[in-house]
Design a protein around this motif. Structure first.
Motif, mmCIF file in Angstrom:
data_model
loop_
_atom_site.group_PDB
_atom_site.id
_atom_site.type_symbol
_atom_site.label_atom_id
_atom_site.label_comp_id
_atom_site.label_asym_id
_atom_site.label_seq_id
_atom_site.Cartn_x
_atom_site.Cartn_y
_atom_site.Cartn_z
ATOM 1 N N LEU A 1 -36.306 -30.247 159.917
ATOM 2 C CA LEU A 1 -35.798 -29.332 160.942
ATOM 3 C C LEU A 1 -36.242 -29.714 162.352
ATOM 4 C CD1 LEU A 1 -36.511 -25.996 159.039
ATOM 5 C CD2 LEU A 1 -34.234 -26.876 159.606
ATOM 6 N N VAL B 1 -34.066 -28.665 165.645
ATOM 7 C CA VAL B 1 -34.366 -27.393 166.309
ATOM 8 C C VAL B 1 -34.566 -27.560 167.813
ATOM 9 C CG1 VAL B 1 -36.049 -25.497 166.408
ATOM 10 C CG2 VAL B 1 -35.331 -26.409 164.211
ATOM 11 N N GLU C 1 -31.892 -25.994 170.203
ATOM 12 C CA GLU C 1 -31.813 -24.546 170.341
ATOM 13 C C GLU C 1 -33.015 -23.984 171.095
ATOM 14 O OE1 GLU C 1 -32.926 -22.165 166.574
ATOM 15 O OE2 GLU C 1 -32.102 -24.034 165.784
ATOM 16 N N TRP D 1 -27.102 -24.430 171.500
ATOM 17 C CA TRP D 1 -27.413 -23.547 170.366
ATOM 18 C C TRP D 1 -26.601 -23.978 169.146
ATOM 19 C CZ3 TRP D 1 -25.239 -20.167 166.919
ATOM 20 C CH2 TRP D 1 -26.076 -19.217 166.315
ATOM 21 N N SER E 1 -27.480 -27.106 167.240
ATOM 22 C CA SER E 1 -28.691 -27.051 166.432
ATOM 23 C C SER E 1 -28.615 -26.088 165.254
ATOM 24 C CB SER E 1 -29.877 -26.666 167.332
ATOM 25 O OG SER E 1 -31.036 -26.448 166.594
ATOM 26 N N VAL E 2 -28.292 -24.820 165.515
ATOM 27 C CA VAL E 2 -28.463 -23.771 164.503
ATOM 28 C C VAL E 2 -27.613 -23.980 163.254
ATOM 29 C CG1 VAL E 2 -28.283 -21.292 164.047
ATOM 30 C CG2 VAL E 2 -29.244 -22.101 166.218
ATOM 31 N N ALA F 1 -29.191 -26.605 161.211
ATOM 32 C CA ALA F 1 -30.468 -26.122 160.669
ATOM 33 C C ALA F 1 -30.235 -25.207 159.471
ATOM 34 C CB ALA F 1 -31.252 -25.391 161.752
ATOM 35 N N THR G 1 -39.680 -23.193 158.640
ATOM 36 C CA THR G 1 -38.388 -22.528 158.444
ATOM 37 C C THR G 1 -38.171 -21.403 159.455
ATOM 38 O OG1 THR G 1 -39.404 -21.063 156.796
ATOM 39 C CG2 THR G 1 -38.318 -23.053 155.988
ATOM 40 N N PRO H 1 -36.092 -22.541 163.413
ATOM 41 C CA PRO H 1 -34.687 -22.397 163.794
ATOM 42 C C PRO H 1 -34.195 -20.956 163.744
ATOM 43 C CG PRO H 1 -34.877 -23.305 161.584
ATOM 44 C CD PRO H 1 -36.263 -23.306 162.172
ATOM 45 N N THR I 1 -36.018 -18.965 166.804
ATOM 46 C CA THR I 1 -35.439 -19.434 168.059
ATOM 47 C C THR I 1 -33.943 -19.154 168.113
ATOM 48 O OG1 THR I 1 -37.057 -21.236 167.985
ATOM 49 C CG2 THR I 1 -35.343 -21.361 169.647
ATOM 50 N N GLY I 2 -33.283 -19.243 166.959
ATOM 51 C CA GLY I 2 -31.850 -18.943 166.938
ATOM 52 C C GLY I 2 -31.567 -17.516 167.340
#
Length: 396
Positions: A164, A168, A171, A200, A203-204, A207, A235, A238, A241-242
């Motif tokens: 990840l 990550v 994001e 965003w 990445s998300v 992830a 874990t 993401p 932060t997401g």
């Protein structure tokens, strides 16, 4: 072969540079999220709280400059070691820590900088953000490409959540864009907001795909080796932060898009950010408790210290930040109380890990660890690793 465990003051600079790896930037990530959490609490729970946050920020900057010097020097002086690092299936992932380490620093310029240096602090934050965009996108493409081409040791049974890290980074930069955009209204704020939404999505979704594969790997091949146990906390990165990114982007849309052609969708972006942020936060909550279950199991078996322990900090920190942001947006006190508990956990973890890291730096073993950093090309024989494990107990 004799182990070269000696105090840092007795190690040559060339040795430190040769043995330096990008996972050191996780110290910046953990320290950065610590001072941001002190700021996010928004309550003076003890005297000098703001001053301590500024102190953390300054220390974080100094460490980042030091690590950047060591990383650049290693690229110049030991290009063959860099080539080995890029091919390594674990150490290469920590390249994602570099742009993520820079984010708390640039946010610190926006939070703590103006009273100290005026509007120049915001200009510095903006320049650093653009640099971070380049780093995050570059790592987000480079490392997966290396995984697909030159890294030959990737198997499902060897997979951990470190996959990840390079993903990550984008994001994390997007969440910083959501935080900074209100400071730069009109065209610049609009550009930052649009680009942050792109970062965003850069990445998300990917992830999320990795989390699905990770669940399959854990179900079919069980838990990883105890040296990689801390990766269970990654874990939260993401997901925390997401959620935080969407909440910050939605919250800043009205001010950042004011007077632009996109002003009409600002209310929708706020509502979208709130509901999606809440849903992703709930997903993170599942992984939070699972990470605790896994960690407690490994603690019973003995959990060896390595730089991976910094994974206890940043993921928890961004989950904490998203929890506080949900409290601010909803006014539900349960989020505040849970955020305070998470803050205590973060500070305790940070203090323990920081002390152990300083001891490891002073003893020199964190800069000469064949079992922790095999990509350096140092001896990796089984007997050598056993000696290393025995000797390092004297320093931790």
């Amino acid at each position: 072969m004799k182990m070269n465990l000696k105090p840092l003051q007795n190690k040559g600079l060339s040795e430190v540079i040769r043995d330096f790896t990008p996972n050191w930037f996780t110290l910046n990530m953990g320290t950065g999220i610590a001072f941001l959490t002190l700021h996010n609490i928004n309550t003076n729970i003890f005297y000098g709280q703001t001053q301590i946050g500024i102190g953390f920020w300054i220390v974080d900057i100094l460490f980042f400059l030091l690590f950047s010097f060591l990383m650049i020097a290693r690229i110049i002086l030991y290009p063959e070691a860099i080539a080995l690092m890029l091919k390594h299936p674990v150490q290469s992932m920590f390249l994602g820590a570099i742009p993520m380490a820079l984010v708390p620093i640039l946010e610190g310029f926006a939070i703590f900088g103006p009273p100290i240096m005026g509007d120049k602090a915001l200009d510095i934050a903006l320049y650093l953000w653009w640099i971070d965009v380049i780093l995050a996108v570059g790592v987000g493409w480079l490392v997966p490409y290396l995984m697909f081409t030159v890294q030959k040791e990737h198997k499902l049974e060897n997979m951990t959540a470190v996959w990840l890290l390079p993903i990550v980074a984008s994001e994390v930069t997007a969440s910083a864009g959501g935080m900074l955009a209100p400071y730069f209204p009109n065209s610049m704020g609009e550009t930052m907001l649009i680009l942050s939404y792109i970062l965003w999505t850069f990445s998300v979704p990917l992830a999320f795909s990795i989390l699905v594969i990770l669940f399959l790997r854990l179900a079919t091949h069980k838990l990883p080796d105890k040296a990689m146990a801390v990766t269970s906390w990654l874990t939260l990165g993401p997901l925390g932060t997401g959620a935080l990114g969407l909440l910050l982007l939605g919250n800043s849309a009205k001010s950042a898009l004011a007077g632009t052609g996109l002003e009409g969708i600002s209310s929708f972006l706020y509502d979208f950010g709130l509901i999606m942020g809440l849903l992703i936060w709930g997903y993170a909550l599942w992984w939070f408790f699972m990470a605790w279950f896994i960690t407690l199991k490994f603690f019973k078996e003995g959990l060896p210290f390595n730089m991976g322990w910094w994974g206890f900090t940043f993921p928890v920190g961004v989950f904490t930040a998203s929890t506080f942001q949900l409290w601010k947006e909803t006014g539900i006190n349960a989020f505040e109380y849970f955020g305070m508990l998470l803050s205590v956990q973060l500070m305790v973890f940070w203090l323990i890990i920081f002390v152990k890291t300083i001891k490891g730096m002073w003893s020199g073993y964190l800069f000469h660890a064949p079992c922790l950093s095999p990509e350096t090309g140092l001896p990796k024989e089984e007997e050598e690793c056993k000696k290393f494990e025995q000797n390092k107990k004297k320093y931790t």
